[in-house]
Scaffold this motif. Structure first.
Motif, PDB file in Angstrom:
ATOM      1  N   UNK A  42       3.042  13.904 -16.232  1.00 21.45           N
ATOM      2  CA  UNK A  42       4.139  14.544 -14.787  1.00 21.45           C
ATOM      3  C   UNK A  42       2.740  14.172 -13.607  1.00 21.45           C
ATOM      4  N   UNK A  43       3.156  15.085 -12.252  1.00 14.85           N
ATOM      5  CA  UNK A  43       2.367  14.845 -11.779  1.00 14.85           C
ATOM      6  C   UNK A  43       0.942  16.438 -11.669  1.00 14.85           C
ATOM      7  N   UNK A  44       1.546  17.990 -12.195  1.00 12.33           N
ATOM      8  CA  UNK A  44       0.552  18.702 -12.874  1.00 12.33           C
ATOM      9  C   UNK A  44      -0.957  18.095 -13.434  1.00 12.33           C
TER      10      UNK A  44
ATOM     11  N   UNK B 104      -4.965   6.605  -7.957  1.00 14.77           N
ATOM     12  CA  UNK B 104      -4.533   5.906  -7.678  1.00 14.77           C
ATOM     13  C   UNK B 104      -2.920   6.223  -7.518  1.00 14.77           C
ATOM     14  N   UNK B 105      -2.588   7.291  -8.500  1.00 19.78           N
ATOM     15  CA  UNK B 105      -1.522   7.924  -8.476  1.00 19.78           C
ATOM     16  C   UNK B 105      -0.661   9.088  -7.809  1.00 19.78           C
ATOM     17  N   UNK B 106      -2.758   9.892  -8.092  1.00 19.79           N
ATOM     18  CA  UNK B 106      -2.665  10.815  -7.195  1.00 19.79           C
ATOM     19  C   UNK B 106      -2.584  10.558  -5.155  1.00 19.79           C
ATOM     20  N   UNK B 107      -3.506   9.541  -5.088  1.00 16.37           N
ATOM     21  CA  UNK B 107      -3.506   9.455  -3.491  1.00 16.37           C
ATOM     22  C   UNK B 107      -2.633   8.987  -3.087  1.00 16.37           C
ATOM     23  N   UNK B 108      -1.292   8.326  -3.718  1.00 16.95           N
ATOM     24  CA  UNK B 108      -0.045   7.916  -2.690  1.00 16.95           C
ATOM     25  C   UNK B 108       1.107   8.394  -3.317  1.00 16.95           C
ATOM     26  N   UNK B 109       0.685   9.719  -3.944  1.00 16.73           N
ATOM     27  CA  UNK B 109       1.352  10.731  -4.160  1.00 16.73           C
ATOM     28  C   UNK B 109       2.735  10.467  -5.342  1.00 16.73           C
TER      29      UNK B 109
ATOM     30  N   UNK C 184       0.522  -1.135  -0.149  1.00 17.97           N
ATOM     31  CA  UNK C 184      -0.286  -0.061   0.145  1.00 17.97           C
ATOM     32  C   UNK C 184       0.810   1.197  -0.272  1.00 17.97           C
ATOM     33  N   UNK C 185       1.069   2.098  -0.847  1.00 15.75           N
ATOM     34  CA  UNK C 185       1.753   2.672  -1.151  1.00 15.75           C
ATOM     35  C   UNK C 185       2.953   3.154  -2.444  1.00 15.75           C
TER      36      UNK C 185
END
Lengths: 120, 242
Positions: free
Chosen positions: B166-168, B81-86, B5-6
């Motif tokens: 990318x994250x943005x 999922x990616x946003x949730x786990x940074x 998880x993570x």
């Protein structure tokens, strides 16, 4: 029974049915709102039909019946557009819930795995 | 690392899969063979075959959607999922075995160097590998022309699903992403939000097994729907990312 009475009885009957459905929680007010407005308009024009004739003439309809057909069809198109809007909104929400459910299920599975391995 | 998880890495590879029992194992093995500098997440888009079962057997991170949402919905679940786990970077890598994992580094370079927010892998920049069927090439060229005409951006392979974000960019798409046939439209959205798009040459393969979801009348629907959505996107307000 005159046509006028038939319209009034029909609209009042449907209105009462709507109220009963809301009372039984089978329909919520948000979705019943547009139907209630339509039925109230139906009752109003059924009782005060002179407004219907005047409005029809003012809008340039040769026959009042044509105006009624136009108004009813227009009303249904508008109502179906509203329903489509609600449907789209629900669809979006369903998709979002499905995505979140998938992610949460994954988390739960992994937590169970971790729990199992730490307890053994 | 799988089965966690993570995050264990900064990069997440999202593999959307719908009824890919014939391809998914090969795709996973290919990604595993590239080394472990990234996490892999398979998003099973409500498959009715053994796709999810096969992924579970591989001890791989798996998000199973309860019903089929379409490719956009599956990829968006990956973004969420990616946003949730940074995570910092997301790579979209289709589960049908058409994408070549050896080009991952090329795809990630512009993001790492800060040259782009969305990197699209194009099979037409250097005409590498499988070039798609003649009819599909016509469709791809049409969308390429449409994007160039509407926003003046040259994208040679707008339907490519081999992409890095990318994250943005993926944070934006985690909130708002077209559900069906999202690729060309997503380029319009990226442009509307003032993000940068770059293409890099990649090699693609023909589908190994199974059939594409876009066939027959759906092709026509695809062309009309995507063109219409792209034109409508022009009328939307220019967005800003907070």
């Amino acid at each position: 029974m005159s046509t006028k009475m038939l319209v009034i009885v029909y609209c009042v009957g449907l209105f009462l049915l709507l109220m009963e459905l809301i009372r039984r929680d089978r329909l919520n007010f948000k979705y019943a709102g547009p139907w209630i407005i339509c039925l109230l308009l139906g009752i109003f024009f059924g009782v005060f039909d002179q407004f219907l004739y005047r409005m029809s003439a003012w809008l340039g309809f040769g026959l009042t019946s044509n105006f009624i057909f136009f108004a009813v069809l227009g009303g249904f198109v508008f109502l179906s557009l509203l329903m489509t809007l609600f449907l789209c909104q629900q669809n979006k929400r369903n998709d979002r819930i499905a995505q979140q459910l998938g992610i949460l299920e994954h988390e739960l599975r992994e937590l169970k795995k971790q729990n199992k391995s730490s307890s053994s | 690392m799988s089965g966690h998880i993570g995050k264990t890495s900064r990069t997440l590879i999202v593999v959307p899969a719908f009824n890919e029992e014939g391809n998914i194992r090969r795709t996973i093995n290919e990604l595993k063979g590239l080394g472990r500098s990234f996490d892999i997440l398979v998003v099973d888009d409500g498959s009715t075959d053994r796709t999810a079962e096969l992924v579970k057997g591989e001890d791989m991170d798996l998000v199973s959607l309860p019903f089929n949402l379409g490719i956009g919905g599956a990829v968006q679940a990956g973004f969420q999922y990616a946003a949730r786990y940074g995570y910092d970077v997301v790579v979209q890598f289709d589960g049908d075995g058409q994408h070549d994992g050896r080009f991952l580094a090329a795809l990630l370079n512009p993001i790492a160097q800060g040259d782009a927010d969305l990197v699209v892998g194009s099979r037409f920049l250097e005409h590498l590998g499988y070039q798609s069927s003649f009819l599909r090439q016509i469709g791809i060229r049409f969308f390429s022309f449409l994007i160039s005409f509407l926003i003046g951006l040259k994208v040679t392979d707008p339907t490519s699903g081999f992409r890095a974000y990318n994250k943005k960019c993926f944070s934006l798409f985690a909130e708002n992403y077209p559900i069906d046939f999202p690729e060309p439209e997503s380029i319009m959205i990226v442009h509307r939000y003032g993000l940068r798009v770059k293409e890099v040459p990649v090699k693609m393969r023909g589908r190994q097994q199974g059939r594409s979801s876009i066939r027959y009348l759906k092709t026509l629907y695809y062309m009309v729907k995507v063109s219409f959505a792209m034109c409508l996107d022009l009328m939307k307000q220019r967005g800003r990312i907070s």
